[in-house]
Every structure is written in C-alpha cells, then in structure tokens.
Scaffold this motif. Structure first.
Motif, PDB file in Angstrom:
ATOM      1  N   TYR A 131       0.864  -1.181   0.000  1.00  0.00           N
ATOM      2  CA  TYR A 131       0.000   0.000   0.000  1.00  0.00           C
ATOM      3  C   TYR A 131       0.901   1.232   0.000  1.00  0.00           C
ATOM      4  N   PRO A 132       1.450   1.593  -1.133  1.00  0.00           N
ATOM      5  CA  PRO A 132       2.506   2.604  -1.167  1.00  0.00           C
ATOM      6  C   PRO A 132       2.033   4.023  -0.867  1.00  0.00           C
ATOM      7  N   GLU A 133       2.894   4.748  -0.194  1.00  0.00           N
ATOM      8  CA  GLU A 133       2.717   6.181  -0.036  1.00  0.00           C
ATOM      9  C   GLU A 133       3.291   6.869  -1.277  1.00  0.00           C
ATOM     10  N   ASN A 134       3.043   8.176  -1.386  1.00  0.00           N
ATOM     11  CA  ASN A 134       3.621   8.969  -2.487  1.00  0.00           C
ATOM     12  C   ASN A 134       3.358   8.322  -3.844  1.00  0.00           C
ATOM     13  N   ASN A 135       2.140   7.845  -4.012  1.00  0.00           N
ATOM     14  CA  ASN A 135       1.774   7.073  -5.203  1.00  0.00           C
ATOM     15  C   ASN A 135       1.376   8.003  -6.358  1.00  0.00           C
ATOM     16  N   LEU A 136       2.328   8.802  -6.812  1.00  0.00           N
ATOM     17  CA  LEU A 136       2.085   9.744  -7.894  1.00  0.00           C
ATOM     18  C   LEU A 136       3.227   9.693  -8.905  1.00  0.00           C
ATOM     19  N   ARG A 195      -7.914  18.814   3.640  1.00  0.00           N
ATOM     20  CA  ARG A 195      -9.222  18.271   3.293  1.00  0.00           C
ATOM     21  C   ARG A 195      -9.816  19.055   2.133  1.00  0.00           C
ATOM     22  N   VAL A 196     -10.773  18.423   1.464  1.00  0.00           N
ATOM     23  CA  VAL A 196     -11.515  19.106   0.409  1.00  0.00           C
ATOM     24  C   VAL A 196     -12.487  20.085   1.053  1.00  0.00           C
ATOM     25  N   PRO A 197     -12.619  21.300   0.543  1.00  0.00           N
ATOM     26  CA  PRO A 197     -13.575  22.254   1.115  1.00  0.00           C
ATOM     27  C   PRO A 197     -14.993  21.693   1.145  1.00  0.00           C
ATOM     28  N   ASP A 198     -15.761  22.112   2.139  1.00  0.00           N
ATOM     29  CA  ASP A 198     -17.131  21.618   2.297  1.00  0.00           C
ATOM     30  C   ASP A 198     -18.089  22.230   1.290  1.00  0.00           C
ATOM     31  N   TYR A 199     -17.715  23.349   0.700  1.00  0.00           N
ATOM     32  CA  TYR A 199     -18.584  24.017  -0.273  1.00  0.00           C
ATOM     33  C   TYR A 199     -18.199  23.607  -1.698  1.00  0.00           C
ATOM     34  N   GLY A 200     -19.046  23.970  -2.658  1.00  0.00           N
ATOM     35  CA  GLY A 200     -18.746  23.684  -4.057  1.00  0.00           C
ATOM     36  C   GLY A 200     -19.005  22.238  -4.432  1.00  0.00           C
ATOM     37  N   GLU A 201     -18.393  21.811  -5.533  1.00  0.00           N
ATOM     38  CA  GLU A 201     -18.594  20.466  -6.067  1.00  0.00           C
ATOM     39  C   GLU A 201     -17.246  19.773  -6.243  1.00  0.00           C
ATOM     40  N   LEU A 202     -17.204  18.496  -5.924  1.00  0.00           N
ATOM     41  CA  LEU A 202     -16.016  17.675  -6.138  1.00  0.00           C
ATOM     42  C   LEU A 202     -16.352  16.674  -7.236  1.00  0.00           C
ATOM     43  N   VAL A 203     -15.591  16.699  -8.343  1.00  0.00           N
ATOM     44  CA  VAL A 203     -15.919  15.895  -9.518  1.00  0.00           C
ATOM     45  C   VAL A 203     -14.742  14.996  -9.896  1.00  0.00           C
ATOM     46  N   PRO A 246     -15.701   3.722  -0.062  1.00  0.00           N
ATOM     47  CA  PRO A 246     -15.210   4.830  -0.879  1.00  0.00           C
ATOM     48  C   PRO A 246     -13.938   4.456  -1.628  1.00  0.00           C
ATOM     49  N   GLY A 247     -13.615   5.232  -2.658  1.00  0.00           N
ATOM     50  CA  GLY A 247     -12.358   5.056  -3.356  1.00  0.00           C
ATOM     51  C   GLY A 247     -11.232   5.730  -2.593  1.00  0.00           C
ATOM     52  N   VAL A 248     -10.024   5.213  -2.760  1.00  0.00           N
ATOM     53  CA  VAL A 248      -8.845   5.783  -2.111  1.00  0.00           C
ATOM     54  C   VAL A 248      -8.076   6.628  -3.128  1.00  0.00           C
ATOM     55  N   PHE A 249      -7.714   7.839  -2.725  1.00  0.00           N
ATOM     56  CA  PHE A 249      -7.025   8.785  -3.598  1.00  0.00           C
ATOM     57  C   PHE A 249      -5.750   9.286  -2.925  1.00  0.00           C
ATOM     58  N   ALA A 250      -4.757   9.623  -3.744  1.00  0.00           N
ATOM     59  CA  ALA A 250      -3.548  10.284  -3.243  1.00  0.00           C
ATOM     60  C   ALA A 250      -3.822  11.776  -3.126  1.00  0.00           C
ATOM     61  N   LYS A 251      -3.402  12.370  -2.022  1.00  0.00           N
ATOM     62  CA  LYS A 251      -3.576  13.810  -1.832  1.00  0.00           C
ATOM     63  C   LYS A 251      -2.525  14.562  -2.644  1.00  0.00           C
ATOM     64  N   VAL A 252      -2.983  15.363  -3.567  1.00  0.00           N
ATOM     65  CA  VAL A 252      -2.073  16.124  -4.419  1.00  0.00           C
ATOM     66  C   VAL A 252      -1.335  17.195  -3.631  1.00  0.00           C
ATOM     67  N   TYR A 275      -7.382  17.957  -6.243  1.00  0.00           N
ATOM     68  CA  TYR A 275      -7.160  17.529  -4.862  1.00  0.00           C
ATOM     69  C   TYR A 275      -6.703  16.079  -4.758  1.00  0.00           C
ATOM     70  N   GLY A 276      -7.131  15.231  -5.679  1.00  0.00           N
ATOM     71  CA  GLY A 276      -6.799  13.821  -5.528  1.00  0.00           C
ATOM     72  C   GLY A 276      -6.584  13.103  -6.841  1.00  0.00           C
ATOM     73  N   ILE A 277      -5.807  12.002  -6.773  1.00  0.00           N
ATOM     74  CA  ILE A 277      -5.594  11.083  -7.895  1.00  0.00           C
ATOM     75  C   ILE A 277      -6.007   9.686  -7.424  1.00  0.00           C
TER      76      ILE A 277
END
Length: 307
Positions: free
Chosen positions: A139-144, A171-179, A277-283, A260-262
C-alpha cells in the motif's frame, strides 16, 4: 423532358434534400452539445441509464470543455489509467500505473471526450515517479507520477491544465462540487476494449479517514497522504481503468477547479454495488515535488498550474 434537364433537376433536388438534412442534423447537434456542456454540473437523480454503475450523467455523456484537463493514459495504445494535465507538457497520474512499464509503451490521448478516438495522441518521453514511492510496498505512499509528453500542447477550450490544490490543504472544502472524471470500466474487472467509450464523471464527497479505515478494516492500509472519496449518489463508483483519475474541486460558477486527488484504489466489491469509498492520493502533499519536476524540466520558476 430531355435527359439533360432530368439530370439538372436531380442535382437541384439532391442539393435541396442535403440542405434540409444538414439543417436537421445541425439542430440536433446543437441541442446535444448544449445539453452535454451544461455547467456547473447538476446532481443527477436519474440512474436508469445502463451505465449508472459508474461515472455517469443523466444523458450518459459529459462535455470535455467542462473538464479539459482529463486524459486517457494508454499502454500499448489501449486505455490503462486516467490522468490530469497539470502543465502544457506534463500529466499527473498514479505511480502504480507504471510499475514494470517503460516510457516507450506509454501514450496519452488528449482533447477527446471519447476514449478510443478523437483528440490527439502524444508519446511519453519521460516518466517520473515520486522519489519516495516504493515498488515493494503493498500500500505505497507517495503514489504519484508525472508523464512528460513529447510535445507541448496548445491550450484550447478542450485542453487546459488544472490548478493544484493549495499545499496546506488537508481536506476538500465543504462548499462547491467535487468531480471525478475518467474513462474506466462500467463492469467489474474489465477495462472496456473494442468499443468507443465516452468520458464520465462522478460527483463525490470526502469521507473522514477514521470512518474510511473502519469501512475497509484489513482490506486496505490507508497512508498519511491518502484520502477517501465516495459518490454522492448510490450505485456509482470507481472501476477498472479508473486508477489515476483526477478529483477536482469546483467552487461557485467558475470553470477553473483545483486538483485535490488522484485515484489509487476502487475497493474490493463489485463496481456497481460497492459501498466503500475510493482511495485517492492527496495532491497537496506532493505539490512541492510536482512543481520541482516541472520547473527543473522547463527551466522556469512557474507554478505547475500555469500553462
């Protein structure tokens, strides 16, 4: 009526018919384009479409002009992973997409809403994985990873780099849309080959890491630079071919979002019915590295979000 006049009449008649059909076709195209290019994207409630299992919209299509950073990363000229344009000559994706893969095997399709045709295909001249990414870590870190294209792209409404999330964004902001956007599978265990598939999107929200760990149990080890995102609509999730897909946050009516994520991991259940949920790397955690690679290569001091 002579043969010559008959021929002339046929030509005129054909031109009239073609003009009428052209007008009908043009009107249909305009209507479809207007529908596909809706912005900001609305939350879909109609899940009757056959592709409701994954990144989908009410019509089954999205407009590339709304997500012009999205690309198809290809292995041996077949879709392999997703990716995001972060600079006129660089694509950001997941490092695991390039385990045991050489740059000669990789190409990128840009500027097409379809996975298998349109737009432009460019070659990879360099693949730079994060220096702290470990191939031997399950489960690698820095997976970019960053992919350098053989030619710089010309920015257009269908080709635009996306800005990176702020370096201090945890964290992703609580407002707006995440796509989340991508070209991956709609059926568990399969990347769709042999047919042309269109770009799709998933409206998502962040799941608290503690809750995500509880949901996964021993199935996945979340790292410090991981985040969990799930669809706001049930029955839609990441699937095969969605590793590397970008998760971009939009606020207000602006078309410019922030990456925000990959996508890294889609879960252990069937794509159509998964509850995890899906797992994403934090950009944001790798922003300095991304900038340093791009700036060192281009010889400039620009931020990677600039074109």
């Amino acid at each position: 009526m002579t043969p010559k006049s008959v021929g002339s009449d046929l030509v005129v008649f054909t031109l009239i018919i073609n003009h009428i059909l052209s007008g009908i076709s043009g009107a249909a195209t305009t209507s479809k384009t207007d529908l596909e290019c809706e912005f900001p994207p609305k939350l879909e409630e109609d899940l009757t479409h056959i592709r409701r299992k994954r990144l989908t919209t009410e019509t089954g299509l999205v407009c590339l002009e709304d997500y012009p950073y999205t690309v198809s990363v290809r292995l041996h000229n077949k879709h392999w992973c997703g990716g995001a344009i972060v600079h006129k000559q660089w694509i950001l994706s997941a490092a695991q997409c390039f385990d045991y893969v050489t740059k000669q095997e990789v190409t990128v399709r840009l500027g097409s809403v379809f996975r298998d045709f349109g737009g432009r295909i460019l070659s990879a001249v360099e693949i730079v994985r994060h220096p702290n990414y470990r191939l031997d870590q399950y489960y690698p870190e820095n997976n970019l990873a960053l992919i350098k294209l053989n030619l710089p792209m010309e920015p257009s409404p269908r080709l635009q780099p996306v800005r990176l999330a702020p370096g201090d964004a945890d964290r992703v902001p609580d407002y707006g849309e995440l796509v989340v956007t991508g070209y991956g599978a709609v059926t568990t265990g399969q990347i769709r080959h042999g047919v042309n598939q269109e770009l799709r999107r998933m409206m998502a929200q962040e799941v608290d890491k503690a809750e995500c760990r509880q949901l996964y149990g021993g199935d996945y080890q979340l790292q410090h630079d991981h985040m969990c995102l799930k669809s706001v609509v049930k029955g839609i999730a990441l699937c095969a071919g969605d590793i590397g897909d970008p998760a971009v946050h939009f606020s207000g009516g602006s078309k410019g979002g922030e990456l925000y994520g990959i996508a890294l991991f889609s879960g252990t259940e069937e794509c159509a019915y998964k509850s995890k949920p899906g797992v994403f790397a934090k950009v944001s955690y790798s922003r300095k590295w991304i900038n340093s690679v791009i700036n060192d290569s281009s010889g400039t001091a620009k931020d990677s979000s600039e074109s």
